[in-house]
Scaffold this active site. Structure first.
Site, PDB file in Angstrom:
ATOM      1  N   GLU A 124      58.923  43.419 -40.180  1.00 38.66           N
ATOM      2  CA  GLU A 124      58.576  42.615 -39.008  1.00 38.66           C
ATOM      3  C   GLU A 124      57.078  42.575 -38.718  1.00 38.66           C
ATOM      4  OE1 GLU A 124      61.026  43.974 -35.755  1.00 38.66           O
ATOM      5  OE2 GLU A 124      62.798  42.942 -36.545  1.00 38.66           O
ATOM      6  N   GLU A 134      68.103  41.120 -41.264  1.00 38.30           N
ATOM      7  CA  GLU A 134      68.586  41.850 -40.093  1.00 38.30           C
ATOM      8  C   GLU A 134      69.250  40.864 -39.144  1.00 38.30           C
ATOM      9  OE1 GLU A 134      65.986  44.313 -37.790  1.00 38.30           O
ATOM     10  OE2 GLU A 134      64.929  45.122 -39.532  1.00 38.30           O
TER      11      GLU A 134
END
Length: 432
Positions: free
Chosen positions: A213, A333
């Site tokens: 991320e 995810e």
């Protein structure tokens, strides 16, 4: 009969014992004593390929595996989770291949590694191969958990070589870039003490993820992060030509993308220094990565709105993979938080089903949406590693059934089930 019943009875008794052991523990025996042969995952345009066939997969996240494997009293959880995942027909797991400067740190200080923890990562890879699970291994965290870029900046600052104490200096500070490159080279060239295979030569590893991320909010143009991705992806490829590589993006569209206004969850998402198309388009990036967290990204509490967002978000990125990037897209995810005011397990099942159904349709239509990894799965007795997204899937039959059915649906899209994936064949043969 060679000596009469005095010989026959012991033979029959022995055969009965063997049959009982096989029927009871045959699957375990196969995995302990068999050699699960895996081939490297390759890419052909918008599809992943294994042994010349398209590879669409159902998988999960268990970020904690190396950390648990480093402690004798917790190591058994790794095997327990991998075996449970294999029984569900899951074939890919994403986990951390980093822990910087914290408890059970792999990298204690820049360039200094804990061999005990490296052996724990060796164990995770060896166990994954045993159960036919491929690993997506992430190399650093944008967040502070397990050290991440904050720890790298702290090291440089403490050693008097850091340009800035800003976390984002991770992306542009020359000293920190050297730290990270040394780390990457050490991991990629590591020779597994259990298998004797260097990580860069091990097909158990699906591929590498540069960073979990990434965001660089001090440069909203995205230039700083883009330069870092280009340099680090080129560096990884100079060491390891066997494995595929992704960035680790959440999937936000950047300030110059027209989709920033129509697809991004909210206006802020185009100002965090990332750009899904631009970041993923580099020739050294083999596939795109996307996350799905509508309840964390939007202020709209309406569950039906979140489901509509999920579908639009996924279909947009699959379209990008097909038309813009011409690369596979992995949803690395996805999760629904238990902290939502109106949360129910039934809601989460609906959330999962939307995602899994879109993935199945992508596979049926040979589209770029190649696989999804739920965040996160655990086994019993792991409360300290749980968060508001974690689940023990077999604790809820409807959830368990969603994922096992998805495994078999994707396997059938690919045709004949691979002989080396014993659990997947066993599961899907029974479900026919």
């Amino acid at each position: 009969m060679l000596g009469g019943n005095g010989v026959v009875y012991p033979i029959v008794g022995f055969a009965s014992c063997v049959a009982f052991i096989y029927l009871s523990f045959g699957d375990l025996w196969i995995n302990i004593h068999g050699d699960t042969k895996l081939s490297f995952v390759e890419r052909n345009g918008t599809q992943f390929i294994v042994d010349g066939r398209p590879f669409y997969f159902n998988g999960w996240n268990s970020y904690w595996m190396m950390d648990h494997a480093a402690d004798d009293f917790r190591r058994g959880k790794v095997r327990e989770m991998l075996q449970a995942g294999a029984r569900m027909g899951l074939t890919v797991c994403r986990t951390w291949a980093f822990n910087d400067g914290e408890y059970n740190a792999l990298q204690i200080t820049p360039g200094r590694f804990d061999e005990r923890v490296f052996r724990a990562l060796d164990h995770v890879i060896a166990e994954s191969r045993r159960y036919g699970i491929r690993l997506v291994l992430c190399l650093v965290n944008n967040l502070q958990a397990y050290g991440g870029k904050t720890q790298y900046v702290k090291w440089a600052w403490e050693e008097g070589v850091g340009l800035s104490s800003s976390n984002d200096s991770f992306f542009y500070d020359p000293s920190i870039r050297r730290y990270f490159k040394h780390y990457v080279k050490t991991v990629l060239t590591r020779k597994n003490t259990l298998t004797g295979v260097e990580y860069r030569d091990d097909p158990t590893i699906f591929g590498w993820e540069l960073i979990n991320e990434p965001r660089c909010i001090t440069d909203k143009s995205g230039d700083t992060l883009q330069d870092w991705i280009e340099e680090m992806s080129t560096f990884v490829k100079s060491i390891d030509r066997n494995h595929l590589l992704t960035v680790g993006l959440e999937g936000f569209y950047g300030p110059k993308s027209p989709k920033r206004l129509t697809v991004n969850p909210e206006f802020w998402a185009s100002d965090v220094g990332t750009d899904f198309i631009r970041n993923s388009k580099l020739s050294t990036v083999d596939f795109a990565s996307v996350h799905i967290y509508p309840d964390h990204w939007t202020h709209n509490p309406d569950f039906e709105y979140k489901l509509k967002f999920v579908a639009k978000w996924m279909l947009s990125h699959i379209e990008d993979g097909d038309k813009e990037l011409k690369k596979p897209v992995m949803f690395t995810e996805f999760g629904l938080s238990t902290e939502n005011r109106d949360f129910t397990p039934a809601q989460r099942d609906r959330f999962y089903k939307v995602i899994l159904d879109i993935m199945h349709k992508s596979a049926v239509r040979n589209k770029s949406g190649a696989g999804s990894l739920v965040w996160q799965f655990l086994v019993d007795g792991m409360e300290e590693s749980n968060d508001d997204f974690g689940i023990i899937p077999w604790k809820r039959q409807s959830t368990y059934q969603l994922f096992t059915e998805q495994s078999c649906k994707l396997a059938r899209v690919q045709g004949a089930l691979p002989t080396q994936l014993y659990y997947l064949r066993k599961l899907c043969t029974r479900r026919r």
